[in-house]
Design a protein around this motif. Structure first.
Motif, mmCIF file in Angstrom:
data_model
loop_
_atom_site.group_PDB
_atom_site.id
_atom_site.type_symbol
_atom_site.label_atom_id
_atom_site.label_comp_id
_atom_site.label_asym_id
_atom_site.label_seq_id
_atom_site.Cartn_x
_atom_site.Cartn_y
_atom_site.Cartn_z
ATOM 1 N N ARG A 46 0.833 -1.245 -0.392
ATOM 2 C CA ARG A 46 0.026 0.301 -0.073
ATOM 3 C C ARG A 46 0.862 1.167 -0.124
ATOM 4 O O ARG A 46 2.016 1.130 -0.097
ATOM 5 N N GLU A 47 0.446 2.380 -0.305
ATOM 6 C CA GLU A 47 0.969 3.696 -0.772
ATOM 7 C C GLU A 47 0.317 5.004 0.528
ATOM 8 O O GLU A 47 -1.010 4.447 0.287
ATOM 9 N N LEU A 48 0.446 4.706 1.361
ATOM 10 C CA LEU A 48 0.269 6.354 1.766
ATOM 11 C C LEU A 48 1.046 7.667 1.937
ATOM 12 O O LEU A 48 2.180 7.430 2.258
ATOM 13 N N ARG A 49 -0.051 8.668 1.956
ATOM 14 C CA ARG A 49 1.175 10.213 1.751
ATOM 15 C C ARG A 49 0.066 11.325 3.096
ATOM 16 O O ARG A 49 -1.082 11.141 3.366
ATOM 17 N N GLU A 50 1.228 11.611 3.240
ATOM 18 C CA GLU A 50 0.766 12.388 4.853
ATOM 19 C C GLU A 50 1.956 13.842 4.218
ATOM 20 O O GLU A 50 3.101 14.028 4.160
ATOM 21 N N GLU A 51 1.188 14.611 5.208
ATOM 22 C CA GLU A 51 1.052 16.217 5.646
ATOM 23 C C GLU A 51 1.305 17.090 6.346
ATOM 24 O O GLU A 51 0.411 16.737 6.770
ATOM 25 N N TYR A 52 2.425 17.553 6.838
ATOM 26 C CA TYR A 52 1.864 18.383 8.630
ATOM 27 C C TYR A 52 2.323 19.447 8.509
ATOM 28 O O TYR A 52 3.532 19.992 7.785
ATOM 29 N N ASN A 53 2.086 20.436 9.250
ATOM 30 C CA ASN A 53 2.259 22.029 9.188
ATOM 31 C C ASN A 53 3.984 21.902 9.960
ATOM 32 O O ASN A 53 3.875 21.323 11.168
ATOM 33 N N VAL A 61 -2.581 16.653 5.122
ATOM 34 C CA VAL A 61 -3.565 15.643 4.941
ATOM 35 C C VAL A 61 -2.964 14.106 4.918
ATOM 36 O O VAL A 61 -1.913 14.126 5.425
ATOM 37 N N ARG A 62 -4.065 13.432 4.773
ATOM 38 C CA ARG A 62 -3.535 12.153 4.781
ATOM 39 C C ARG A 62 -3.850 11.295 3.528
ATOM 40 O O ARG A 62 -5.793 11.375 3.773
ATOM 41 N N LYS A 63 -3.339 10.556 2.274
ATOM 42 C CA LYS A 63 -4.702 10.418 1.600
ATOM 43 C C LYS A 63 -3.821 8.364 0.831
ATOM 44 O O LYS A 63 -2.624 8.318 1.814
ATOM 45 N N TRP A 64 -4.593 8.031 1.058
ATOM 46 C CA TRP A 64 -4.461 6.269 -0.166
ATOM 47 C C TRP A 64 -4.188 6.499 -1.012
ATOM 48 O O TRP A 64 -4.640 6.819 -1.913
ATOM 49 N N LYS A 65 -3.061 5.652 -1.705
ATOM 50 C CA LYS A 65 -3.435 5.430 -3.738
ATOM 51 C C LYS A 65 -4.245 4.113 -3.282
ATOM 52 O O LYS A 65 -3.828 2.952 -2.984
ATOM 53 N N VAL A 66 -5.280 3.580 -4.031
ATOM 54 C CA VAL A 66 -6.013 2.743 -4.417
ATOM 55 C C VAL A 66 -6.507 2.904 -5.481
ATOM 56 O O VAL A 66 -6.423 3.447 -6.632
ATOM 57 N N HIS A 67 -5.636 0.877 -6.174
ATOM 58 C CA HIS A 67 -5.531 0.905 -7.224
ATOM 59 C C HIS A 67 -6.485 -0.011 -7.646
ATOM 60 O O HIS A 67 -7.429 -0.657 -6.989
ATOM 61 N N GLY A 74 -3.680 3.784 -10.081
ATOM 62 C CA GLY A 74 -4.785 4.118 -9.086
ATOM 63 C C GLY A 74 -5.321 5.640 -9.576
ATOM 64 O O GLY A 74 -4.316 6.516 -9.654
ATOM 65 N N LYS A 75 -5.714 6.014 -7.950
ATOM 66 C CA LYS A 75 -5.904 6.957 -7.432
ATOM 67 C C LYS A 75 -6.332 7.589 -5.937
ATOM 68 O O LYS A 75 -5.716 6.310 -5.133
ATOM 69 N N TRP A 76 -5.895 8.748 -5.778
ATOM 70 C CA TRP A 76 -5.783 8.788 -4.171
ATOM 71 C C TRP A 76 -7.031 9.561 -3.142
ATOM 72 O O TRP A 76 -8.174 10.240 -3.996
ATOM 73 N N GLU A 77 -7.761 8.615 -2.282
ATOM 74 C CA GLU A 77 -8.432 8.805 -1.509
ATOM 75 C C GLU A 77 -7.901 9.417 -0.323
ATOM 76 O O GLU A 77 -7.159 8.838 0.447
ATOM 77 N N TRP A 78 -9.017 10.775 0.174
ATOM 78 C CA TRP A 78 -8.279 11.311 0.953
ATOM 79 C C TRP A 78 -9.128 11.124 2.766
ATOM 80 O O TRP A 78 -10.260 10.348 2.761
ATOM 81 N N GLU A 79 -8.038 10.766 3.035
ATOM 82 C CA GLU A 79 -8.558 10.441 4.632
ATOM 83 C C GLU A 79 -8.649 11.496 5.476
ATOM 84 O O GLU A 79 -9.401 12.180 6.544
ATOM 85 N N VAL A 80 -8.078 12.774 5.670
ATOM 86 C CA VAL A 80 -7.259 14.190 5.935
ATOM 87 C C VAL A 80 -7.651 14.926 5.075
ATOM 88 O O VAL A 80 -6.352 14.708 4.420
ATOM 89 N N GLY A 81 -7.457 15.930 5.802
ATOM 90 C CA GLY A 81 -7.845 17.437 4.706
ATOM 91 C C GLY A 81 -8.611 17.727 3.397
ATOM 92 O O GLY A 81 -9.575 16.467 3.734
ATOM 93 N N ASP A 82 -8.406 18.666 3.677
ATOM 94 C CA ASP A 82 -10.154 19.474 2.369
ATOM 95 C C ASP A 82 -9.735 18.840 0.312
ATOM 96 O O ASP A 82 -8.696 19.063 -0.150
#
Length: 217
Positions: A46-53, A61-67, A74-82
């Motif tokens: 799995r792939e995960l991306r996060e961004e912190y202040n 931001v937290r988003k997951w790569k969904v195949h 695949g596409k990115w599915e957002w868990e945290v953030g707008d």
């Protein structure tokens, strides 16, 4: 009645010992425009991306790569953030839905001590809403007494740590047609986020804006 059930992402679901999985992930880090950006390549693929202040250490931001079933990038599915409106519209179109600009939609923002969900386009007064915990399903259940809105919000952070949600940790307010729900983070979540952020800070030590660092944990 708007029945907007949310089942959560299979990519974000719990699996195995989550603290061990995320700590073993290969991490690529970058500091850019006051944000710390981290890409996690998890051992299970799995792939995960996060961004912190950078200053407050808050997760932005937290988003997951969904195949898809047919493969592809695949596409990115957002868990945290707008999530950008264009991305939401594309997701709706892929499911043959038309997103209305006036329809309620949920986004999540985190603070240092709480999870926070905002449900926009809800015009009803605050006394109409109830927010209850379904501990077995790791969800918050949002209802209105006028039966105009119903939503189940998955709590993936607690699901991944097998940490049952508690009703007393939940609160909500309503302002500007937005229902804002807060859930106080339990200690296991706080400890894990601190451990991960300390590791990321070490990876960025001595790096300047735009530098990229990759490590195998």
């Amino acid at each position: 009645m708007a029945a907007l059930a949310s089942g959560g992402s299979s990519a974000a679901a719990a699996g195995g010992n989550w603290p061990s999985i995320v700590k073993k992930a290969e991490k690529t880090t970058m500091l850019q425009d006051g944000r710390i950006k981290v890409h996690f390549a998890l051992p299970d693929g799995r792939e995960l991306r996060e961004e912190y202040n950078q200053q407050t250490q808050e997760l932005l931001v937290r988003k997951w790569k969904v195949h898809g079933r047919l493969g592809g990038d695949g596409k990115w599915e957002w868990e945290v953030g707008d999530e950008p409106a264009q991305s939401r519209a594309h997701a709706a179109a892929s499911e043959h839905l038309v997103e209305s600009s006036s329809a309620p939609f949920v986004s999540r923002r985190d603070t240092a001590k709480s999870f926070e969900w905002r449900i926009r386009n809800l015009p009803f007064p605050v006394n109409v809403y109830s927010v209850t915990v379904d501990a077995e399903q790791y969800t918050l259940v949002v209802r209105t007494t006028n039966k105009k809105y119903y939503k189940r919000i998955v709590m993936p952070d607690l699901q991944r740590l097998a940490c049952k949600p508690q009703q007393e940790a939940t609160s909500f307010i309503h302002a500007n047609n937005t229902l804002i729900i807060s859930y106080r983070k339990p200690q296991p979540v706080l400890h894990l986020q601190q451990d991960i952020f300390q590791e990321v800070k070490q990876l960025l030590k001595g790096k300047k804006d735009g530098d990229v660092n990759c490590t195998q944990s």
